[in-house]
Design an enzyme around this catalytic site. Structure first.
Site, PDB file in Angstrom:
ATOM      1  N   TYR A 158       0.825  -1.217   0.000  1.00 13.01           N
ATOM      2  CA  TYR A 158       0.000   0.000   0.000  1.00 13.01           C
ATOM      3  C   TYR A 158       0.859   1.267   0.000  1.00 13.01           C
ATOM      4  CZ  TYR A 158       0.195  -0.743   5.183  1.00 13.01           C
ATOM      5  OH  TYR A 158       0.570  -0.969   6.476  1.00 13.01           O
ATOM      6  N   LYS A 173       5.400   3.999   4.902  1.00 14.89           N
ATOM      7  CA  LYS A 173       6.030   2.952   4.091  1.00 14.89           C
ATOM      8  C   LYS A 173       6.442   3.522   2.723  1.00 14.89           C
ATOM      9  CE  LYS A 173       5.427  -0.688   6.892  1.00 14.89           C
ATOM     10  NZ  LYS A 173       6.564  -1.329   7.586  1.00 14.89           N
TER      11      LYS A 173
HETATM   12  P1  NAP Z   1       4.562  -7.121  15.032  1.00 12.95           P
HETATM   13  O1  NAP Z   1       4.674  -8.557  15.421  1.00 12.95           O
HETATM   14  O2  NAP Z   1       3.448  -6.301  15.557  1.00 12.95           O
HETATM   15  O3  NAP Z   1       5.966  -6.480  15.414  1.00 12.95           O
HETATM   16  C1  NAP Z   1       6.246  -5.136  15.424  1.00 12.95           C
HETATM   17  C2  NAP Z   1       7.596  -5.023  16.126  1.00 12.95           C
HETATM   18  O4  NAP Z   1       8.017  -3.663  16.111  1.00 12.95           O
HETATM   19  C3  NAP Z   1       7.525  -5.463  17.585  1.00 12.95           C
HETATM   20  O5  NAP Z   1       8.532  -6.443  17.806  1.00 12.95           O
HETATM   21  C4  NAP Z   1       7.825  -4.207  18.382  1.00 12.95           C
HETATM   22  O6  NAP Z   1       8.638  -4.523  19.516  1.00 12.95           O
HETATM   23  C5  NAP Z   1       8.596  -3.377  17.370  1.00 12.95           C
HETATM   24  N1  NAP Z   1       8.450  -1.941  17.635  1.00 12.95           N
HETATM   25  C6  NAP Z   1       7.293  -1.219  17.644  1.00 12.95           C
HETATM   26  N2  NAP Z   1       7.554   0.062  17.974  1.00 12.95           N
HETATM   27  C7  NAP Z   1       8.902   0.143  18.164  1.00 12.95           C
HETATM   28  C8  NAP Z   1       9.784   1.199  18.531  1.00 12.95           C
HETATM   29  N3  NAP Z   1       9.334   2.448  18.749  1.00 12.95           N
HETATM   30  N4  NAP Z   1      11.111   0.927  18.636  1.00 12.95           N
HETATM   31  C9  NAP Z   1      11.579  -0.326  18.420  1.00 12.95           C
HETATM   32  N5  NAP Z   1      10.801  -1.366  18.065  1.00 12.95           N
HETATM   33  C10 NAP Z   1       9.474  -1.132  17.949  1.00 12.95           C
HETATM   34  O7  NAP Z   1       4.601  -6.894  13.466  1.00 12.95           O
HETATM   35  P2  NAP Z   1       4.544  -7.854  12.189  1.00 12.95           P
HETATM   36  O8  NAP Z   1       3.129  -8.007  11.817  1.00 12.95           O
HETATM   37  O9  NAP Z   1       5.426  -9.026  12.355  1.00 12.95           O
HETATM   38  O10 NAP Z   1       5.190  -6.847  11.131  1.00 12.95           O
HETATM   39  C11 NAP Z   1       6.565  -6.843  10.827  1.00 12.95           C
HETATM   40  C12 NAP Z   1       6.809  -5.918   9.654  1.00 12.95           C
HETATM   41  O11 NAP Z   1       6.062  -6.349   8.528  1.00 12.95           O
HETATM   42  C13 NAP Z   1       6.372  -4.473   9.905  1.00 12.95           C
HETATM   43  O12 NAP Z   1       7.288  -3.598   9.287  1.00 12.95           O
HETATM   44  C14 NAP Z   1       5.013  -4.391   9.220  1.00 12.95           C
HETATM   45  O13 NAP Z   1       4.668  -3.082   8.845  1.00 12.95           O
HETATM   46  C15 NAP Z   1       5.282  -5.270   8.020  1.00 12.95           C
HETATM   47  N6  NAP Z   1       4.071  -5.822   7.387  1.00 12.95           N
HETATM   48  C16 NAP Z   1       3.251  -6.616   8.108  1.00 12.95           C
HETATM   49  C17 NAP Z   1       2.128  -7.168   7.478  1.00 12.95           C
HETATM   50  C18 NAP Z   1       1.205  -8.113   8.223  1.00 12.95           C
HETATM   51  O14 NAP Z   1       0.209  -8.524   7.647  1.00 12.95           O
HETATM   52  N7  NAP Z   1       1.491  -8.489   9.456  1.00 12.95           N
HETATM   53  C19 NAP Z   1       1.868  -6.884   6.144  1.00 12.95           C
HETATM   54  C20 NAP Z   1       2.730  -6.047   5.440  1.00 12.95           C
HETATM   55  C21 NAP Z   1       3.846  -5.532   6.079  1.00 12.95           C
HETATM   56  P3  NAP Z   1       8.478  -3.779  20.937  1.00 12.95           P
HETATM   57  O15 NAP Z   1       7.020  -3.737  21.260  1.00 12.95           O
HETATM   58  O16 NAP Z   1       9.296  -4.654  21.850  1.00 12.95           O
HETATM   59  O17 NAP Z   1       9.094  -2.413  20.767  1.00 12.95           O
END
Ligand code: NAP
Length: 285
Positions: A158, A173
């Site tokens: 997106y 992004k």
């Molecule tokens: P997730 O499990 O929610 O993980 C997000 C991570 O970011 C957590 O480990 C969190 O750790 C860390 N984080 C958040 N704020 C932070 C900060 N201020 N400083 C340092 N660390 C921080 O996410 P996910 O779904 O696996 O997504 C991983 C990546 O894939 C992201 O970039 C997301 O945008 C991308 N993505 C995900 C999807 C999907 O469907 N899930 C789709 C497209 C792209 P703490 O809480 O310990 O800080």
């Protein structure tokens, strides 16, 4: 041991990342955890960096049990001084950093007209500012060391299609994708490759809580994906890893889309397989 071992050795030579030191932001949960586990299983030293030490323990425990080289630092990527200090501490402790994965993110669905400046700032701060601060601090080190490096930024399709409900994340992004191409061009002369990966929907605690909080929404999203399923975190991690191998050494400024075709299918006039039973409308006079 309860968690099954990561399987990257089925796809990559054992020891592919031996001798490398990798930093993965948000590496304690979701996709970041899977990338961290796979890198560690293939020989890299892996340092995960995020705010909550509770999120670090599963990876550190598994690493100790499996004999991986693992470490963790408490870090809020929104804070440039913290990022700088964490980078110095990691480099002092591990001697160098070869790989940076900018994976940390925050996201939730909110109509743009109701989005508070605080909500906007918070997502932009983690995703766009955080990616820049980390790239800058570790990039400086890689440039000074003179042995190149590899960076991977996790974006989402997106960034270029747009998506209602996530104005903050889509804008952030899009900025990260522009930063990927810019840094790739600027830092190629230092042997630093900068690429992105754009996953489609996959299950993580964060995504389940904030993006598809109930079955009905989840099903609607699944039905809109041409391949009719979510990605697995393992397959997104596997493709991410490829972009970090030396075999991908001539790829920079690119984005690998791993979304089951989702970004190809916005605003369809006809559903594949659907019969066109409607009679054509008469021409307008
Ligand atoms: P997730 O499990 O929610 O993980 C997000 C991570 O970011 C957590 O480990 C969190 O750790 C860390 N984080 C958040 N704020 C932070 C900060 N201020 N400083 C340092 N660390 C921080 O996410 P996910 O779904 O696996 O997504 C991983 C990546 O894939 C992201 O970039 C997301 O945008 C991308 N993505 C995900 C999807 C999907 O469907 N899930 C789709 C497209 C792209 P703490 O809480 O310990 O800080």
């Amino acid at each position: 041991m309860e968690t099954p071992a990561p399987e990257p050795a089925r796809f990559f030579q054992p020891g592919t990342f031996e001798g490398d030191v990798a930093v993965v932001t948000g590496g304690g949960t979701g996709l970041g955890l899977e990338i961290s586990r796979s890198l560690a299983a293939l020989g890299s030293t892996v340092i995960i960096a995020s705010r909550s030490t509770d999120h670090h323990s599963a990876f550190l425990d598994e690493g100790r049990e499996r004999g991986w080289k693992v470490d963790a630092v408490e870090l809020d990527v929104r804070e440039p001084d913290e990022v700088h200090a964490a980078a110095n501490a990691i480099i002092e402790r591990h001697g160098k950093v070869d790989i940076l994965v900018n994976n940390a993110a925050g996201n939730f669905v909110c109509p743009a007209e109701k989005m508070s400046p605080r909500a906007w700032r918070s997502v932009l701060g983690i995703v766009l500012d955080g990616t820049f601060y980390c790239s800058r601090s570790f990039g400086k080190h890689m440039i000074g060391r003179g042995e190149g490096g590899r960076m991977l930024n996790v974006v989402a399709t997106y960034a270029w299609t747009g998506m209602p409900g996530v104005a903050h994340s889509a804008s952030a992004k899009a900025g990260v994708w522009a930063l990927t191409k810019t840094l790739a061009a600027e830092w190629a002369r230092f042997g630093i490759q900068v690429n992105s990966i754009a996953p489609g929907p996959f299950q993580s605690d964060g995504a389940r809580a904030n993006l598809w909080p109930d079955e009905e929404i989840e099903e609607k999203i699944r039905a809109s994906i041409p391949l009719q399923r979510f990605a697995t975190r393992e397959e997104v991690a596997r493709h991410s890893l490829y972009l970090l191998t030396k075999e991908a050494g001539y790829i920079t400024g690119d984005c690998m889309v791993v979304d089951g075709g989702l970004s190809l299918s916005a605003g369809r006039m006809w559903e594949p397989g659907e019969k066109l039973t409607r009679p054509p409308r008469p021409p307008k006079a």
